[in-house]
Design a protein around this motif. Sequence first.
Motif, short mmCIF file in Angstrom:
data_model
loop_
_atom_site.label_atom_id
_atom_site.label_comp_id
_atom_site.label_asym_id
_atom_site.label_seq_id
_atom_site.Cartn_x
_atom_site.Cartn_y
_atom_site.Cartn_z
N ALA A 126 -20.15 -2.69 4.64
CA ALA A 126 -19.38 -3.85 4.22
C ALA A 126 -18.96 -3.74 2.75
O ALA A 126 -17.85 -4.15 2.38
N ALA A 127 -19.85 -3.21 1.91
CA ALA A 127 -19.53 -3.11 0.48
C ALA A 127 -18.32 -2.21 0.25
O ALA A 127 -17.49 -2.49 -0.64
N SER A 128 -18.21 -1.14 1.03
CA SER A 128 -17.03 -0.26 0.88
C SER A 128 -15.75 -0.98 1.28
O SER A 128 -14.71 -0.87 0.60
N LEU A 129 -15.81 -1.75 2.36
CA LEU A 129 -14.63 -2.50 2.79
C LEU A 129 -14.29 -3.61 1.81
O LEU A 129 -13.11 -3.87 1.52
N VAL A 130 -15.33 -4.26 1.29
CA VAL A 130 -15.10 -5.33 0.30
C VAL A 130 -14.45 -4.76 -0.96
O VAL A 130 -13.53 -5.37 -1.54
N GLU A 131 -14.90 -3.58 -1.38
CA GLU A 131 -14.29 -2.97 -2.57
C GLU A 131 -12.82 -2.68 -2.35
O GLU A 131 -11.98 -2.95 -3.22
N ALA A 132 -12.48 -2.14 -1.17
CA ALA A 132 -11.07 -1.86 -0.88
C ALA A 132 -10.25 -3.15 -0.87
O ALA A 132 -9.13 -3.20 -1.43
N ALA A 133 -10.80 -4.20 -0.27
CA ALA A 133 -10.08 -5.47 -0.24
C ALA A 133 -9.96 -6.07 -1.63
O ALA A 133 -8.91 -6.63 -2.00
N ALA A 134 -11.04 -5.96 -2.43
CA ALA A 134 -11.00 -6.51 -3.78
C ALA A 134 -9.98 -5.77 -4.65
O ALA A 134 -9.30 -6.38 -5.49
N THR A 135 -9.86 -4.46 -4.46
CA THR A 135 -8.87 -3.69 -5.21
C THR A 135 -7.46 -4.12 -4.86
O THR A 135 -6.60 -4.31 -5.74
N ALA A 136 -7.23 -4.30 -3.56
CA ALA A 136 -5.91 -4.76 -3.13
C ALA A 136 -5.63 -6.17 -3.65
O ALA A 136 -4.50 -6.49 -4.08
N GLN A 137 -6.65 -7.03 -3.62
CA GLN A 137 -6.48 -8.39 -4.11
C GLN A 137 -6.17 -8.40 -5.61
O GLN A 137 -5.31 -9.16 -6.07
N ALA A 138 -6.88 -7.57 -6.37
CA ALA A 138 -6.65 -7.53 -7.81
C ALA A 138 -5.24 -7.06 -8.13
O ALA A 138 -4.57 -7.60 -9.02
N LEU A 139 -4.76 -6.05 -7.39
CA LEU A 139 -3.41 -5.55 -7.61
C LEU A 139 -2.37 -6.63 -7.28
O LEU A 139 -1.43 -6.87 -8.05
N ALA A 140 -2.57 -7.29 -6.13
CA ALA A 140 -1.61 -8.32 -5.73
C ALA A 140 -1.63 -9.49 -6.70
O ALA A 140 -0.58 -10.06 -7.04
N ALA A 141 -2.84 -9.89 -7.15
CA ALA A 141 -2.94 -11.02 -8.07
C ALA A 141 -2.28 -10.70 -9.40
O ALA A 141 -1.64 -11.57 -10.02
N ALA A 142 -2.43 -9.46 -9.87
CA ALA A 142 -1.78 -9.07 -11.13
C ALA A 142 -0.26 -9.09 -10.99
O ALA A 142 0.47 -9.54 -11.89
N GLN A 143 0.24 -8.61 -9.84
CA GLN A 143 1.69 -8.64 -9.62
C GLN A 143 2.20 -10.08 -9.52
O GLN A 143 3.27 -10.40 -10.07
N ALA A 144 1.43 -10.92 -8.82
CA ALA A 144 1.84 -12.32 -8.71
C ALA A 144 1.85 -12.99 -10.08
O ALA A 144 2.75 -13.79 -10.39
N ARG A 145 0.87 -12.71 -10.90
CA ARG A 145 0.83 -13.30 -12.25
C ARG A 145 2.05 -12.89 -13.06
O ARG A 145 2.67 -13.72 -13.74
N ASP A 146 2.41 -11.61 -12.99
CA ASP A 146 3.58 -11.14 -13.75
C ASP A 146 4.85 -11.84 -13.26
O ASP A 146 5.73 -12.20 -14.07
#
Length: 421
Positions: free
Chosen positions: A351-371
Amino acid sequence: MTLKRAIPFPLLACLLAGASLPARATTLQEAIAAAMSHAPEIEAARADTDAADARIREARGQGLPSATLSGTIGHGRLDPQGFFGLPAANVTPRAAQLTIEQPLFLGGRVSAGIAQAKAGSEAARAGETMTRSQIVVATVQAYGNVLTTRRMVALYGQMVAQMEEIERQARLRFKAGESPSTDVAQATARLAEAQAALENARGLAVSADARFTNLTGLAPRALQPIPASPALPASLDEALDSARANNPALAQAEAALDAAQAGTRGARAERLPMIGAFAEGASVRDQFFPDYRSDGATIGVRARWQIFAGGRVSAKITESDSAARAADARVRAARSAVDEQTISAFSAARAASLVEAAATAQALAAAQARDSVRHEVRVGMKPQLDLLDAEREATAAAVNETRSQSDRIVAAYRLLALMGR
């Protein structure tokens, strides 16, 4: 007059080069190695293992020959009262005796003692392994916490700077009559929230640094990013098989059972006789009358059989049997616990590996949305509150990404520790 000596050019070049080179960052494996050599818990566990090994030699010595030398010497006056016509005289009574004994039959006491000591040694080794595993997991967690908290400090610091700028712009637009006071109040509230988060992150960073230093003896000045996870079992069945065969807690419980069973054999041996061969040599002077002399040597066999002990032996047997039953129950409980913990750790690692992948995608999307929101607010397409929320969401997503990396490596090492690897 002050004399100045010029530094030789080669030495000056080396000093300048050394000053310009950055300090090499510490890797996770280097931190683990430092903890292995620094942790006093490991030194204590190693000492317990050495003591357990010494008890094996002690138990074996019970069946080996022993030699005892005893002697006395004194000074006094001996008066035979005219017996045999001997007058009173000053004497120096002295005696010496050497006894050598070899056990021939001890009813199984020695073998039971050796088996019990060996089981104790196995338990101590398993305890040392378990201590090492715990230190490794703790070090990995401390390493991840240092990186996570430092990243949090950097992210919240950036967030504070962004909120300060947003608040400044909101105040300027309010003064110009372009926005209501609500925007200023919201910006001020978000700024205070960011400042509180920054101070909390700084406190966590101080604690994380102290924990890391305590475990490794190293100053957490420069740490490499969290590496990829070590090789993990491909299936749950593989993880369970490895844990059942190598888990140190289970091995310790099984060794305790072996020791308890050996103790029951030793207790029953108390009912049997003890037989041993001996050889004695003695020399006596001035003991019974002046100038008395006596030298002697004896070889033979001694036997000792305690036929009544007031219930002590039977009580000891009952006690040892109860201890063996309790140890057997603890082994069964340990097996069940190891299976449960391994299943949980295996699932957590996946689960931790999947959570990390999802968190990375979330961080990228959130940064793009902020910009995007920042640009839309700048041209008046969205209100200021949307930018405040976007900044907070982007920061939270970046923090979650960093924390997920630490959780992933900790989960991997926790599973390996349960597997005895």
